[in-house]
Scaffold this motif. Sequence first.
Motif, PDB file in Angstrom:
ATOM      1  N   PHE A  47     -31.598  86.017 -65.922  1.00  0.00           N
ATOM      2  CA  PHE A  47     -31.139  85.912 -64.524  1.00  0.00           C
ATOM      3  C   PHE A  47     -31.426  84.516 -63.977  1.00  0.00           C
ATOM      4  O   PHE A  47     -30.591  83.906 -63.309  1.00  0.00           O
ATOM      5  CB  PHE A  47     -31.858  86.949 -63.648  1.00  0.00           C
ATOM      6  N   SER A  49     -31.780  81.748 -65.624  1.00  0.00           N
ATOM      7  CA  SER A  49     -30.883  80.759 -66.251  1.00  0.00           C
ATOM      8  C   SER A  49     -29.514  80.788 -65.589  1.00  0.00           C
ATOM      9  O   SER A  49     -28.939  79.740 -65.272  1.00  0.00           O
ATOM     10  CB  SER A  49     -30.708  81.057 -67.746  1.00  0.00           C
ATOM     11  N   ILE A  50     -28.988  81.987 -65.407  1.00  0.00           N
ATOM     12  CA  ILE A  50     -27.637  82.104 -64.817  1.00  0.00           C
ATOM     13  C   ILE A  50     -27.638  81.499 -63.419  1.00  0.00           C
ATOM     14  O   ILE A  50     -26.770  80.680 -63.076  1.00  0.00           O
ATOM     15  CB  ILE A  50     -27.200  83.587 -64.769  1.00  0.00           C
ATOM     16  N   GLU A  51     -28.620  81.896 -62.635  1.00  0.00           N
ATOM     17  CA  GLU A  51     -28.616  81.467 -61.233  1.00  0.00           C
ATOM     18  C   GLU A  51     -29.047  80.007 -61.070  1.00  0.00           C
ATOM     19  O   GLU A  51     -28.833  79.411 -60.013  1.00  0.00           O
ATOM     20  CB  GLU A  51     -29.499  82.417 -60.408  1.00  0.00           C
ATOM     21  N   LEU A  53     -27.780  77.590 -62.822  1.00  0.00           N
ATOM     22  CA  LEU A  53     -26.693  76.700 -63.263  1.00  0.00           C
ATOM     23  C   LEU A  53     -26.366  75.729 -62.133  1.00  0.00           C
ATOM     24  O   LEU A  53     -26.071  76.147 -61.019  1.00  0.00           O
ATOM     25  CB  LEU A  53     -25.458  77.548 -63.590  1.00  0.00           C
TER      26      LEU A  53
END
Lengths: 183, 208
Positions: A47, A49-51, A53
């Motif tokens: 989560f 890592s995704i957020e 970006l």
Amino acid sequence: MGNHPNDSLLHAYLDEELEPGQRAELEAHLQSCRACTRDLERLRQLFTSIEGLPDRGLTRDLTPAILSALSPLPPWVPSLAIGELLGALGIVAALILGLGTSGILVGLSAAFGRIVTQLEAAGSQLALGWQAALTWLRSSSSLSTLQLPEMASAGIWATIAIAAVVLWFVGNGLVLGRVRRRS
Amino acid sequence: MPCFLGSGSPDRTRLSRIGRCSTLERMPEPADRDLVLRTRRGEIQAFGELVRRYQSAVFNVCYRMLGERMEAEDLAQETFIRAYRRLATYDADRSFGPWVRRVATRVCLNHLDRNRPPSLELDEDRDRPLVAVGDEPEGVLAGAQASDALRRAIRELPARYRAVIELRHYQEMSYAEIAELLEIPLSDVKSHLYRARKSLARSLMGSG
């Protein structure tokens, strides 16, 4: 929660989509289960890592191109919900009741009274015609025993006509309101 | 003094590469609601101010969904044009930013549904993460590589999976809100999110 929770429950937990009871149960399980705690931590890292970006910057201002493609909007008309419409009708009724003695409404009442008088006259003519037809029918031998309804008074006809006009306006308002909302 | 597109808005602020600042920097900015109402009264320039505020946020929605800069810019433009035409349906008492980003997601999803299997090459420039002063160069490089890998992994997802990732992680919408926006059952939202994250985790593990 004796068994390990399935993965989708961990996803829902991090998404804050669990019911309070489920959440409490899962948290109790996590306190005593290292494997599930490790899985949850991995998922939390994903989560993050995704957020995390990074956003990219624009290389040009899009505004001029967008504005040049726009044409003036049609006049904006707020659409009325049924509740709002009824509220508006209530306000109009209150105004009429509250301001009934004012000069404007006296004039309006006079005009309205003339319309009602004309409707009553038309109704009276209709009633007379109906009575004549009844007399003629009753005078004939074959229909003398037939019971036909009496003509309603002209006032009732006037009331029905006014109600029809009001319903027509209200009905059109509702239908057109829906059309505006859809568009 | 750096100029940030989208400053004063609830969206994330990012450094503009356009190189010019808003002329309203020293003036109190009108609220989004005022700009929307002025636009409805026919003042197109007021809509221009909304575009300036949110173009960066909208572009980034499109870029995450599509992965190509030119295409993302085109779709960002299309988003604002569509938002302008649908302004009558927008509730001016709610925030403009989240609404226009949802419009952008729908525009991109429709575009993806209509077009192409995606090419999986990322476009020209690599990610330059926002770097704190004092970061080690190796850390910067690793961060950029991780961002590239993640973007590539997102682009490999089916369009619907990309949309749920975008709406959940970047627009912070609930499952129910996503289901309503995409017009799919709640169970599909959960399964799409679950599979999308599994796929992203596999891709990132493979690239690392």
